[in-house]
Design a protein around this motif. Structure first.
Motif, PDB file in Angstrom:
ATOM      1  N   VAL A 125      79.307  91.146  39.259  1.00  0.00           N
ATOM      2  CA  VAL A 125      79.278  89.977  39.247  1.00  0.00           C
ATOM      3  C   VAL A 125      77.919  89.624  40.076  1.00  0.00           C
ATOM      4  CG1 VAL A 125      80.035  87.383  39.480  1.00  0.00           C
ATOM      5  CG2 VAL A 125      81.318  89.095  38.337  1.00  0.00           C
ATOM      6  N   THR A 126      78.187  89.971  41.518  1.00  0.00           N
ATOM      7  CA  THR A 126      76.883  89.893  42.438  1.00  0.00           C
ATOM      8  C   THR A 126      75.714  90.473  41.859  1.00  0.00           C
ATOM      9  OG1 THR A 126      77.771  91.545  43.911  1.00  0.00           O
ATOM     10  CG2 THR A 126      78.502  89.563  44.487  1.00  0.00           C
ATOM     11  N   LEU A 131      70.255  89.515  39.972  1.00  0.00           N
ATOM     12  CA  LEU A 131      69.031  89.854  39.222  1.00  0.00           C
ATOM     13  C   LEU A 131      68.590  88.741  38.451  1.00  0.00           C
ATOM     14  CD1 LEU A 131      69.929  93.508  38.086  1.00  0.00           C
ATOM     15  CD2 LEU A 131      68.580  92.761  39.585  1.00  0.00           C
ATOM     16  N   ALA A 132      69.430  87.935  37.882  1.00  0.00           N
ATOM     17  CA  ALA A 132      69.209  86.811  37.199  1.00  0.00           C
ATOM     18  C   ALA A 132      68.391  85.869  38.006  1.00  0.00           C
ATOM     19  CB  ALA A 132      70.461  86.065  36.681  1.00  0.00           C
ATOM     20  N   ALA A 133      69.072  85.622  39.237  1.00  0.00           N
ATOM     21  CA  ALA A 133      68.419  84.592  39.999  1.00  0.00           C
ATOM     22  C   ALA A 133      66.941  85.292  40.563  1.00  0.00           C
ATOM     23  CB  ALA A 133      69.215  84.376  41.509  1.00  0.00           C
ATOM     24  N   ALA A 134      66.818  86.460  40.671  1.00  0.00           N
ATOM     25  CA  ALA A 134      65.755  87.109  40.996  1.00  0.00           C
ATOM     26  C   ALA A 134      64.504  86.829  39.972  1.00  0.00           C
ATOM     27  CB  ALA A 134      65.578  88.501  41.373  1.00  0.00           C
ATOM     28  N   VAL A 153      66.511  94.173  43.303  1.00  0.00           N
ATOM     29  CA  VAL A 153      67.354  95.179  43.303  1.00  0.00           C
ATOM     30  C   VAL A 153      67.583  95.720  44.891  1.00  0.00           C
ATOM     31  CG1 VAL A 153      66.654  96.148  41.268  1.00  0.00           C
ATOM     32  CG2 VAL A 153      65.573  97.001  43.430  1.00  0.00           C
ATOM     33  N   GLY A 154      66.716  95.233  45.728  1.00  0.00           N
ATOM     34  CA  GLY A 154      66.965  95.505  47.055  1.00  0.00           C
ATOM     35  C   GLY A 154      68.257  94.838  47.666  1.00  0.00           C
ATOM     36  N   THR A 155      68.275  93.432  47.337  1.00  0.00           N
ATOM     37  CA  THR A 155      69.244  92.325  47.804  1.00  0.00           C
ATOM     38  C   THR A 155      70.454  92.789  46.983  1.00  0.00           C
ATOM     39  OG1 THR A 155      67.436  90.811  48.170  1.00  0.00           O
ATOM     40  CG2 THR A 155      69.916  89.863  48.066  1.00  0.00           C
ATOM     41  N   GLY A 156      70.388  93.100  45.560  1.00  0.00           N
ATOM     42  CA  GLY A 156      71.420  93.133  44.762  1.00  0.00           C
ATOM     43  C   GLY A 156      72.249  94.546  45.028  1.00  0.00           C
ATOM     44  N   ILE A 157      71.679  95.762  45.406  1.00  0.00           N
ATOM     45  CA  ILE A 157      72.263  96.839  45.492  1.00  0.00           C
ATOM     46  C   ILE A 157      72.537  97.140  47.020  1.00  0.00           C
ATOM     47  CG2 ILE A 157      72.495  99.216  44.651  1.00  0.00           C
ATOM     48  CD1 ILE A 157      70.880  98.168  42.173  1.00  0.00           C
ATOM     49  N   CYS A 158      71.524  97.801  47.381  1.00  0.00           N
ATOM     50  CA  CYS A 158      71.713  98.473  48.746  1.00  0.00           C
ATOM     51  C   CYS A 158      70.201  98.714  49.473  1.00  0.00           C
ATOM     52  CB  CYS A 158      72.210  99.866  48.688  1.00  0.00           C
ATOM     53  SG  CYS A 158      71.338 101.219  47.454  1.00  0.00           S
ATOM     54  N   GLY A 159      69.370  97.682  49.601  1.00  0.00           N
ATOM     55  CA  GLY A 159      68.497  97.629  50.500  1.00  0.00           C
ATOM     56  C   GLY A 159      67.309  98.626  50.301  1.00  0.00           C
ATOM     57  N   ALA A 160      67.031  99.193  51.328  1.00  0.00           N
ATOM     58  CA  ALA A 160      65.868 100.306  51.407  1.00  0.00           C
ATOM     59  C   ALA A 160      66.204 101.346  50.336  1.00  0.00           C
ATOM     60  CB  ALA A 160      65.664 100.735  52.680  1.00  0.00           C
ATOM     61  N   SER A 161      67.498 101.736  50.331  1.00  0.00           N
ATOM     62  CA  SER A 161      67.741 103.027  49.393  1.00  0.00           C
ATOM     63  C   SER A 161      67.547 102.601  48.017  1.00  0.00           C
ATOM     64  CB  SER A 161      69.337 103.386  49.515  1.00  0.00           C
ATOM     65  OG  SER A 161      69.439 103.980  50.743  1.00  0.00           O
ATOM     66  N   ALA A 162      67.814 101.268  47.603  1.00  0.00           N
ATOM     67  CA  ALA A 162      67.575 100.927  46.101  1.00  0.00           C
ATOM     68  C   ALA A 162      66.070 100.852  46.018  1.00  0.00           C
ATOM     69  CB  ALA A 162      68.284  99.618  45.658  1.00  0.00           C
ATOM     70  N   ILE A 163      65.569 100.238  46.938  1.00  0.00           N
ATOM     71  CA  ILE A 163      63.816 100.231  46.873  1.00  0.00           C
ATOM     72  C   ILE A 163      63.357 101.741  46.526  1.00  0.00           C
ATOM     73  CG2 ILE A 163      61.789  99.357  48.135  1.00  0.00           C
ATOM     74  CD1 ILE A 163      63.468  96.957  49.111  1.00  0.00           C
ATOM     75  N   TRP A 356      69.492  86.124  49.174  1.00  0.00           N
ATOM     76  CA  TRP A 356      70.392  86.548  50.220  1.00  0.00           C
ATOM     77  C   TRP A 356      71.692  85.453  50.183  1.00  0.00           C
ATOM     78  CZ3 TRP A 356      71.214  84.191  55.211  1.00  0.00           C
ATOM     79  CH2 TRP A 356      72.073  84.944  56.004  1.00  0.00           C
ATOM     80  N   LEU A 357      71.348  84.079  49.977  1.00  0.00           N
ATOM     81  CA  LEU A 357      72.223  83.302  50.155  1.00  0.00           C
ATOM     82  C   LEU A 357      73.162  83.371  48.559  1.00  0.00           C
ATOM     83  CD1 LEU A 357      70.122  80.188  51.614  1.00  0.00           C
ATOM     84  CD2 LEU A 357      72.091  81.513  52.678  1.00  0.00           C
ATOM     85  N   VAL A 358      72.375  83.499  47.564  1.00  0.00           N
ATOM     86  CA  VAL A 358      73.283  83.727  46.183  1.00  0.00           C
ATOM     87  C   VAL A 358      74.135  84.790  46.351  1.00  0.00           C
ATOM     88  CG1 VAL A 358      72.756  84.202  43.780  1.00  0.00           C
ATOM     89  CG2 VAL A 358      71.278  82.535  44.778  1.00  0.00           C
ATOM     90  N   VAL A 359      73.742  85.859  46.727  1.00  0.00           N
ATOM     91  CA  VAL A 359      74.579  87.232  46.600  1.00  0.00           C
ATOM     92  C   VAL A 359      75.690  86.887  47.576  1.00  0.00           C
ATOM     93  CG1 VAL A 359      74.726  89.548  47.410  1.00  0.00           C
ATOM     94  CG2 VAL A 359      72.878  88.857  45.795  1.00  0.00           C
ATOM     95  N   SER A 360      75.747  86.191  48.842  1.00  0.00           N
ATOM     96  CA  SER A 360      76.729  85.810  49.770  1.00  0.00           C
ATOM     97  C   SER A 360      77.690  84.971  49.102  1.00  0.00           C
ATOM     98  CB  SER A 360      76.140  85.339  50.922  1.00  0.00           C
ATOM     99  OG  SER A 360      75.173  86.242  51.775  1.00  0.00           O
ATOM    100  N   ALA A 361      77.151  83.934  48.645  1.00  0.00           N
ATOM    101  CA  ALA A 361      77.968  82.923  47.914  1.00  0.00           C
ATOM    102  C   ALA A 361      78.819  83.356  46.798  1.00  0.00           C
ATOM    103  CB  ALA A 361      77.152  81.635  47.713  1.00  0.00           C
TER     104      ALA A 361
END
Length: 374
Positions: A125-126, A131-134, A153-163, A356-361
């Motif tokens: 869900v997050t 991705l929809a919000a991006a 993808v960096g925010t939704g998955i795992c930062g630098a590794s996803a990038i 960041w706020l969207v994923v956290s909430a």
């Protein structure tokens, strides 16, 4: 003499050109290519070594972010010349792909799947909401194309590794990678500082906070920093959730690879030919949609799960993966044009903050709904 012989078209061609370009010629060509890459690669490794030392001094910042900042500073002070470019380009792409492969050694698929099954609703869900919000917020802010994808993808998955995994799939430019990594870093630091206090304010248990940190914080170092501050059990659970979240790189990269390939075919004017009955999917080879480094990532993860990777090598392989990413980001920093970053403006940073706020909430909301209704 048999210097030439007629071809089927009636023209002449050298008879021994294949011999002249035999194994010896191929070896010389490979050596020449390696020699051309060596100066730029050595520069990227040197910057990465300094960044690694800085990352140990300031763990919250970490080596990868230090590397990209140092690379940009070096590029500003002494712009790397043509002699350096082949090696820098190789480090920014080839080394980056190798880093993704080595990341697989951190995964025990059995444990990840067990913990992932419990945390899967929150992760899916997050990611979907992010991705929809991006897409939506990015369009509103005027952040389009690859930069929006990288931040998403960096925010939704795992930062630098996803990038790192997505960059070669979509062919993102160095300046976009630099901006995306920097954006992710800013909100990683914010999460480390704010999330433990937020967890205590909400009265979250150790596992609940571990799930929150594992799904709402990006890079592993920041996940560990935030969760360890909260407690040991939270840190243990957060790390496994984060590793399970890393597996989402695979479907996202496959989807992006298919999208990029479809757009390329459309641009080349081949899309219309698919209507003849064979269809687009019949022409697309699945192997071409799966980047080699993702296959290597899965193979190494499977080998680790089967016990083929010695347990005492996990630590060194984890260090190697981080160092390879650091080398790659050093190269990206070295090849970045600051003028392009200035032209991009503050909109991508604002997009990163919104996501960041969207994923956290979303992570908190899904956990709350799960405890209330499941």
């Amino acid at each position: 003499m048999k210097d030439a012989q007629p071809s089927r078209s009636g023209t002449t061609r050298p008879a021994r050109i294949a011999t002249a370009r035999g194994p010896g010629g191929a070896i010389r060509a490979q050596f020449s290519g390696f020699a051309a890459r060596l100066p730029g690669l050595a520069l990227a490794v040197g910057v990465a070594l300094v960044a690694t030392a800085l990352g140990r001094l300031v763990p919250v910042v970490g080596a990868p972010v230090s590397a990209i900042v140092l690379g940009v500073l070096v590029a500003l002070a002494v712009r790397p010349g043509e002699r350096m470019r082949p090696g820098i380009a190789f480090a920014g792409r080839g080394v980056l792909q190798a880093a993704v492969v080595v990341l697989g050694a951190q995964l025990s698929l059995g444990r990840v799947l067990r913990v992932g099954a419990a945390s899967l609703p929150v992760m899916i869900v997050t990611l979907a909401v992010c991705l929809a919000a991006a897409y939506g917020i990015g369009r509103r802010l005027g952040v389009v194309g690859d930069l929006r994808t990288l931040i998403g993808v960096g925010t939704g998955i795992c930062g630098a590794s996803a990038i790192a995994a997505v960059t070669p799939v979509i062919g993102a430019a160095e300046a976009e990678v630099a901006y995306a990594v920097s954006t992710i870093f800013v909100f990683n630091v914010a999460a480390v500082l704010a999330f433990p206090a937020l967890g205590h304010l909400l009265g979250m248990g150790q596992h609940a906070f571990g799930l929150f940190a594992g799904t709402a914080v990006n890079d592993m170092s920041s996940v560990v920093a935030a969760a360890t501050t909260y407690g040991g059990p939270a840190a243990d659970y957060a790390v496994v959730v984060k590793l399970a979240r890393t597996l989402l790189i695979i479907p996202v990269c496959l989807g992006l690879a298919a999208l990029v390939r479809r757009r390329a075919r459309t641009a080349d004017g081949h899309a219309g030919a698919a209507g003849s009955g064979r269809g687009l999917t019949s022409r697309v080879r699945v192997g071409r949609l799966v980047p080699w480094f993702l296959l290597g990532f899965l193979i190494l993860a499977a080998a680790n799960t089967a016990g083929l990777v010695p347990s005492d090598s996990h630590g060194p392989l984890s260090v190697l993966a981080v160092f390879l990413i650091t080398v790659a980001l050093s190269a990206i920093g070295l090849s970045t044009e600051p003028s392009r970053l200035r032209r991009t403006g503050p909109a991508p940073l604002l997009l990163g903050g919104c996501l960041w706020l969207v994923v956290s909430a979303t992570s908190l909301a899904v956990q709350f709904l799960a405890t209330q209704y499941l």
